[in-house]
Design an enzyme around this catalytic site. Structure first.
Site, mmCIF file in Angstrom:
data_model
loop_
_atom_site.group_PDB
_atom_site.id
_atom_site.type_symbol
_atom_site.label_atom_id
_atom_site.label_comp_id
_atom_site.label_asym_id
_atom_site.label_seq_id
_atom_site.Cartn_x
_atom_site.Cartn_y
_atom_site.Cartn_z
ATOM 1 N N PRO A 334 72.258 67.110 71.498
ATOM 2 C CA PRO A 334 72.017 68.067 70.410
ATOM 3 C C PRO A 334 72.574 67.476 69.104
ATOM 4 C CG PRO A 334 73.686 68.893 71.949
ATOM 5 C CD PRO A 334 73.307 67.536 72.432
ATOM 6 N N ASP A 510 76.948 64.193 68.012
ATOM 7 C CA ASP A 510 76.619 64.942 69.227
ATOM 8 C C ASP A 510 77.399 66.248 69.176
ATOM 9 O OD1 ASP A 510 76.490 65.978 71.805
ATOM 10 O OD2 ASP A 510 76.529 63.997 72.758
ATOM 11 N N HIS A 511 76.688 67.341 69.001
ATOM 12 C CA HIS A 511 77.376 68.608 68.778
ATOM 13 C C HIS A 511 78.079 69.124 70.038
ATOM 14 C CE1 HIS A 511 78.632 71.928 66.531
ATOM 15 N NE2 HIS A 511 77.520 72.240 65.895
ATOM 16 N N ARG A 512 77.862 68.466 71.171
ATOM 17 C CA ARG A 512 78.613 68.843 72.370
ATOM 18 C C ARG A 512 80.047 68.324 72.273
ATOM 19 N NH1 ARG A 512 74.947 66.006 76.712
ATOM 20 N NH2 ARG A 512 75.281 64.399 75.115
#
Ligand code: CAO
Length: 538
Positions: A334, A510-512
């Protein structure tokens, strides 16, 4: 009009068998040999073909019924009561056998035209080939080019077309016969005396097949119920009625293919084995293009030559790898991109002041070397950017080294060699490594171990142009910095506008692993470090 009751023919067993498919419905107009139902035991499956043409007026069975020889299948409205007896099992009434036994001069029509033989034309081989389908029967009115029989070798199947139109007065071959050039297939009474001589034979229409194992011979006999072993296969049935022989149905079930999705290329859209293999091959190729089993439909190929001149060009190895990695990363990560601008006015002044030393050392320091240093410092400051997520979704790897990858554009494609321990190296060393990577990269001389172990990537398009872009994270890293071309802009000091030089930065992450606030802090730190390099020393 008369109604014929179609019953289950001799199916080779006195046991009841299960109706697994009803291939017709009330109102359907069917041809002789069209599949009516498919029966199945735990050992075999079989088609029951229509013994005659007609219109289905009543169905006496449904899927799941247990039936045996003599049970009623359906009622058929037929042309006249002189049709074949309804109780005649299809297996006992192969039309070809009857026709083959008939005298060649059987008066099937009132025409006085001459009877002409139709022979097997030149089929490109002197070997005998098998007849897998007979498309005509005595009394049929056929047009020129109508298929008479289908021949099959292990390499190809081919239809033999009628050289001219007329009435079929005798059929000399049966399914399963082996024939070669010159053998008599049928006799026809020409529509007119002036028709072209029948020995002017059109070429057979061949469909090249893959040289794959033959289907059982029984499967090719479309006139009699065909039995093939289906022991152990998973029961996958077509989601709607289809025309296909038992061998193809069996293979489809073994492969887990819904035959309703397969386009048949045989007569009356009958699904042939090669249709099934072509379908499976196509499906097998699709996952490669979508990567990571994302289940996203692949973009289908198009025939672009319809619109203009085209060439098919093979993609290079690096290009193919990049495409696969980009797709994987794009689909798995994401992405969010944080934009910022670094005031590099002082830095550029400093860099320009180094030009005499650059010449002396023979090393040119581009703005990129400072960016590497600033990012290395930022990774120390924000270690949550120096991680890789683990596949279990529960852990991440925290790295205690700082290796920075540099995206290098080469004639073969994009590569990312890695500057190891960038935090410990001087600007001169970093600049030298960038130049070395760029030079060797363009000659294809970067070794694979030089492209491993990166923690973070910088993709600089600063020498080329642009104001911003959204780079794709280079997994298993969790962030990448895109660098665009410096711009001189008016800057408001509070009293006046002054010209300042800015480097546009685009941080994709990476939004995780990283949240937006961290990303803003990270780019702010990089901007401050570039604005005043002394901050890196703190
Ligand atoms: N603003 C303005 N000018 C810049 C600049 C910036 N941000 N960054 C570099 N430049 C200048 C350099 O100073 C140099 O100018 P001079 O010729 O006057 O000295 C010129 O642009 C060319 O620089 P360069 O490209 O040779 O060197 P570099 O260190 O900036 O970059 C390399 C090296 C290998 C990274 C680069 O050549 C390259 O391949 N970039 C492409 C990367 C890429 O394709 N990224 C996209 C990947 S997909 O996301």
């Amino acid at each position: 009009m008369a109604t014929e009751i179609i019953k289950v023919p001799d199916i080779g067993t006195s046991d009841k068998v299960t109706v697994v498919e009803v291939s017709v419905k009330v109102g359907d107009v069917i041809a002789e040999d069209d599949t009516l139902i498919v029966l199945e035991t735990d050992k075999a499956s079989m088609d029951v073909p229509a013994p005659m043409a007609g219109k289905v007026t009543k169905l006496k069975i449904a899927e799941g019924d247990e039936i045996g020889e003599g049970d009623e299948i359906l009622y058929l409205e037929v042309e006249s009561a002189s049709a074949a007896p309804a109780t005649t099992p299809a297996a006992e009434k192969p039309a070809e056998k009857e026709q083959a036994a008939q005298p060649e001069t059987k008066p099937a029509a009132t025409s006085s035209s001459a009877v002409k033989p139709v022979q097997v034309p030149d089929i490109g081989t002197s070997d005998a080939v098998e007849i897998i389908e007979v498309h005509v029967k005595v009394g049929d009115m056929i047009a020129a080019d109508d298929a008479i029989v289908t021949l099959e070798t292990d390499k190809a199947s081919m239809e033999v077309p009628a050289p001219e139109g007329g009435e079929v007065v005798s059929v000399k071959v049966n399914v399963g016969d082996s024939v070669s050039q010159g053998d008599l297939l049928i006799e026809i009474r020409g529509a007119s005396e002036g028709a072209a001589p029948v020995d002017e034979k059109p070429a057979p229409v061949a469909a090249v097949k893959d040289p794959e194992p033959e289907v059982p011979a029984a499967a090719k006999d479309v006139h009699a119920p065909s039995i093939v072993s289906s022991e152990g296969d998973e029961l996958i049935r077509p989601s709607k009625p289809v025309h296909a022989g038992p061998a193809v149905r069996l293979l489809a079930r073994e492969l887990g293919v819904d035959l309703a999705q397969v386009r048949g290329s045989g007569p009356r859209e009958r699904i042939l084995k090669e249709d099934l293999t072509a379908f499976v091959k196509k499906k097998m190729r699709e996952p490669e293009r979508v990567s990571a089993g994302a289940g996203i439909p692949a973009v289908p190929d198009q025939d672009f030559s319809k619109f203009g001149s085209v060439d098919i060009v093979e993609m290079g190895r690096i290009q193919q790898l990049t495409a696969a990695n980009m797709t994987r990363n794009w689909l798995n990560i994401p992405h969010v991109t944080q934009f910022d601008e670094a005031d590099v006015t002082e830095l550029e002044n400093f860099r320009n002041s180094l030009k005499p030393q650059m010449e002396k050392r023979g090393v040119k320091i581009s703005p990129l070397a400072f960016l590497v240093k600033a990012c290395a410092a930022a990774l120390h400051e924000f270690p949550n950017f120096n991680v890789s997520l683990m596949a279990d979704g529960k852990h991440m790897v925290q790295k205690h080294y700082v290796n920075i990858g540099i995206a290098v554009d080469t004639p073969n494609g994009l590569i990312v060699p890695v500057i190891k321990d960038a935090d410990k190296k001087s600007i001169w060393q970093i600049a030298e490594e960038i130049i070395d990577f760029a030079q060797r990269g363009r000659k294809g001389q970067i070794k694979s171990n030089e492209m491993q172990g990166g923690c973070f990537t910088i993709s600089s398009l600063g020498g080329l142009g642009g104001t911003a872009f959204t780079p794709i994270v280079n997994a298993p890293e969790v962030a990448i910095l895109g660098v665009s071309k410096n711009q001189v802009k008016p800057f408001w000091t509070g009293k006046e506008f002054v010209p300042r030089t800015f480097t546009p930065l685009s941080l994709s992450y990476d939004h995780r692993a990283v949240n937006g606030a961290d990303a803003a802090k990270f780019t702010t730190y990089v901007c401050e470090a570039l604005a005043d390099l002394r901050r890196i020393l703190l």
